[in-house]
Design a protein around this motif. Structure first.
Motif, PDB file in Angstrom:
ATOM      1  N   GLN A  90     -13.121  21.075 -13.479  1.00 25.75           N
ATOM      2  CA  GLN A  90     -13.243  20.684 -14.881  1.00 25.75           C
ATOM      3  C   GLN A  90     -14.123  19.290 -15.248  1.00 25.75           C
ATOM      4  O   GLN A  90     -14.041  18.474 -14.246  1.00 25.75           O
ATOM      5  N   ASP A 125      -5.441  22.904 -19.525  1.00 25.60           N
ATOM      6  CA  ASP A 125      -6.371  23.071 -18.357  1.00 25.60           C
ATOM      7  C   ASP A 125      -6.183  22.062 -17.446  1.00 25.60           C
ATOM      8  O   ASP A 125      -5.929  22.196 -16.271  1.00 25.60           O
ATOM      9  N   LEU A 126      -6.550  20.832 -18.022  1.00 27.25           N
ATOM     10  CA  LEU A 126      -6.340  19.609 -17.197  1.00 27.25           C
ATOM     11  C   LEU A 126      -4.638  19.352 -16.865  1.00 27.25           C
ATOM     12  O   LEU A 126      -4.292  19.028 -15.808  1.00 27.25           O
ATOM     13  N   SER A 178      -3.640  21.592 -14.308  1.00 28.96           N
ATOM     14  CA  SER A 178      -4.143  21.330 -12.816  1.00 28.96           C
ATOM     15  C   SER A 178      -3.434  20.222 -12.182  1.00 28.96           C
ATOM     16  O   SER A 178      -3.134  20.081 -11.183  1.00 28.96           O
ATOM     17  N   SER A 227      -8.055  25.606 -14.149  1.00 30.86           N
ATOM     18  CA  SER A 227      -9.651  25.967 -13.582  1.00 30.86           C
ATOM     19  C   SER A 227      -9.698  24.828 -12.435  1.00 30.86           C
ATOM     20  O   SER A 227      -9.354  23.807 -12.301  1.00 30.86           O
ATOM     21  N   ILE A 257     -16.504  20.928 -23.125  1.00 30.30           N
ATOM     22  CA  ILE A 257     -15.989  22.202 -23.412  1.00 30.30           C
ATOM     23  C   ILE A 257     -16.679  22.798 -24.538  1.00 30.30           C
ATOM     24  O   ILE A 257     -16.834  23.972 -24.578  1.00 30.30           O
ATOM     25  N   GLN A 266     -18.173  16.656 -13.610  1.00 21.94           N
ATOM     26  CA  GLN A 266     -17.410  17.932 -13.071  1.00 21.94           C
ATOM     27  C   GLN A 266     -16.764  17.224 -11.687  1.00 21.94           C
ATOM     28  O   GLN A 266     -17.175  16.477 -11.025  1.00 21.94           O
ATOM     29  N   ALA A 291      -8.863  22.374 -23.415  1.00 24.23           N
ATOM     30  CA  ALA A 291      -9.349  21.293 -22.401  1.00 24.23           C
ATOM     31  C   ALA A 291      -7.979  20.723 -21.939  1.00 24.23           C
ATOM     32  O   ALA A 291      -7.917  20.559 -20.841  1.00 24.23           O
TER      33      ALA A 291
END
Length: 421
Positions: A319, A305-306, A309, A316, A168, A341, A302
């Motif tokens: 990631q 976001d993780l 999800s 996103s 990131i 990714q 980060a």
């Protein structure tokens, strides 16, 4: 939604709290539990955390506790950010390898192995307690060495994903160079934790426009300066290596540098003392600017976001995470943990196809993967001979005389943390 942070007394934590507060629509936390055995630090960090939430209008409840089992009870996700032995152990990791002419660093080489040996048993005990409390909870590991720790968790059958802020950080810097929104930057991130190369930079997803050549041509000097590598190295590689590759590509130069200045651990320890004094100020209600020098930039974004999800709250679509290889890099075993990714959702992380990897990078990846396998064996089963073999396999060591000396030093400096020593 309940989240628990193990190592919540870390001076990193206000960075995480700030992200939780700013990004509450992405990750709607109702209860956040900070757990740490260090009562003095936990009180200071917890107080600032509550003030940050209050200032930013976050309705969630923040709880501090020393009771791990109570902290993880009913948690939807547990973040691990602990440091066994504290900065004192890190200082040892960064100094005694230099006595043998090898890099002293907390995540790679002999120091990285020492940290893995101290950390893996502790993390596995925590993970078992999380599983008993809630077998559906996700474990997000930010604890170094992330690749080895995540591999230990996955091998033991835990629902775990490893996280690092290197990718990131590159995403944000590249976006700045290109003048685009960071969300548009998709990295072709290949390798292992702290051993990665950006082999592709695309705009708007994995099928978007390739801009890495333009990035290197227009901003190669700035990127090289950030990495502390000569610009011609980037031009010859044609990719952007992680700054951790400097330990490999300029090993002897780095050793000489490290011998002539205070350890990073000593710098961080002094910084942490100052930060904790700041955290104790009841008027402080935001993360201080000094925290940016502590490390962990963009960790909160980060992590949010993780977690979002994995918990089905958004996040996103792609990631960079640490997860099982499962054929992504065909020259590695399926149970190796790679940093790549991935498409991330409620069922975990599924790596995206990586494509062919240049032998220049694949060889080093395979070598370090073999070391990590031996390192994990040493962490799980102990024994001087297993430590020696892991050190001998590491490309930063690789000579039996050094491996023997480093084995003795490692055990001498870490005996209190090694049940078998």
């Amino acid at each position: 939604m309940k989240l628990a942070v193990v190592g919540g007394g870390s001076t990193y934590t206000p960075e995480l709290i700030d992200g939780f507060a700013r990004l509450r629509d992405t990750l709607p936390i109702t209860e956040l539990v900070l757990v740490d055995p260090a009562a003095d630090r936990l009180d200071l960090v917890g107080g600032l955390a509550r003030r940050i939430f209050a200032k930013q209008g976050h309705p969630g409840r923040i709880v501090t506790t020393h009771d791990l089992d109570a902290a993880v009870e009913g948690a939807d996700a547990v973040l691990l950010q602990l440091r066994v032995g504290g900065q004192a152990a890190r200082n040892q990791d960064e100094t005694w390898p230099l006595e043998c002419g090898c890099v002293g660093q907390e995540t790679t080489g002999a120091g990285g192995l020492a940290k893995a040996l101290r950390t893996v048993p502790v993390v596995l005990d925590i993970a078992e307690r999380v599983r008993r409390a809630n077998p559906d909870a996700w474990i997000i590991d930010f604890t170094n060495p992330v690749g080895i720790v995540t591999r230990a968790l996955l091998r033991a059958g835990h629902k775990a994903v490893g996280l690092c802020n290197v990718a990131i950080g590159f995403q944000r810097k590249f976006a700045g160079h290109l003048g685009v929104d960071p969300a548009r930057v998709h990295l072709g991130h290949v390798g292992l934790n702290h051993l990665t190369w950006e082999t592709s930079v695309r705009l708007d997803g994995p099928g978007g426009e390739e801009v890495l050549p333009r990035l290197l041509a227009g901003h190669g000097d700035a990127i090289a300066a950030d990495l502390r590598l000569p610009r011609p190295v980037l031009d010859r590689l044609g990719v952007v290596p992680s700054y951790y590759l400097r330990y490999f590509y300029a090993h002897d130069e780095v050793v000489e540098e490290l011998r002539t200045k205070p350890s990073r651990a000593a710098e961080v320890a002094a910084m942490e003392k100052e930060l904790l004094e700041m955290y104790g100020d009841p008027a402080l209600d935001e993360k201080p600017g000094l925290l940016a020098k502590r490390g962990g930039a963009f960790y909160s974004e980060a992590a949010v976001d993780l977690a979002a999800s994995l918990l089905g709250a958004g996040g996103s679509p792609y990631q960079v995470v640490n997860t099982l290889n499962n054929g992504t890099l065909p020259f590695l075993p399926d149970d190796a943990v790679i940093e790549t990714q991935a498409a991330v959702g409620r069922d975990g992380a599924v790596p995206l196809p990586a494509g062919p990897v240049d032998p220049l990078f694949a060889g080093l990846i395979a070598n370090v993967t073999a070391y990590e396998d031996l390192a994990l064996d040493a962490a799980l089963r102990g024994g001087r001979e297993r430590v020696f073999k892991a050190l001998l396999a590491h490309p930063l060591i690789g000579q039996y005389a050094y491996a023997d000396q480093l084995t003795d030093r490692l055990i001498a400096h870490n005996g209190e943390h090694l049940a078998w020593a």
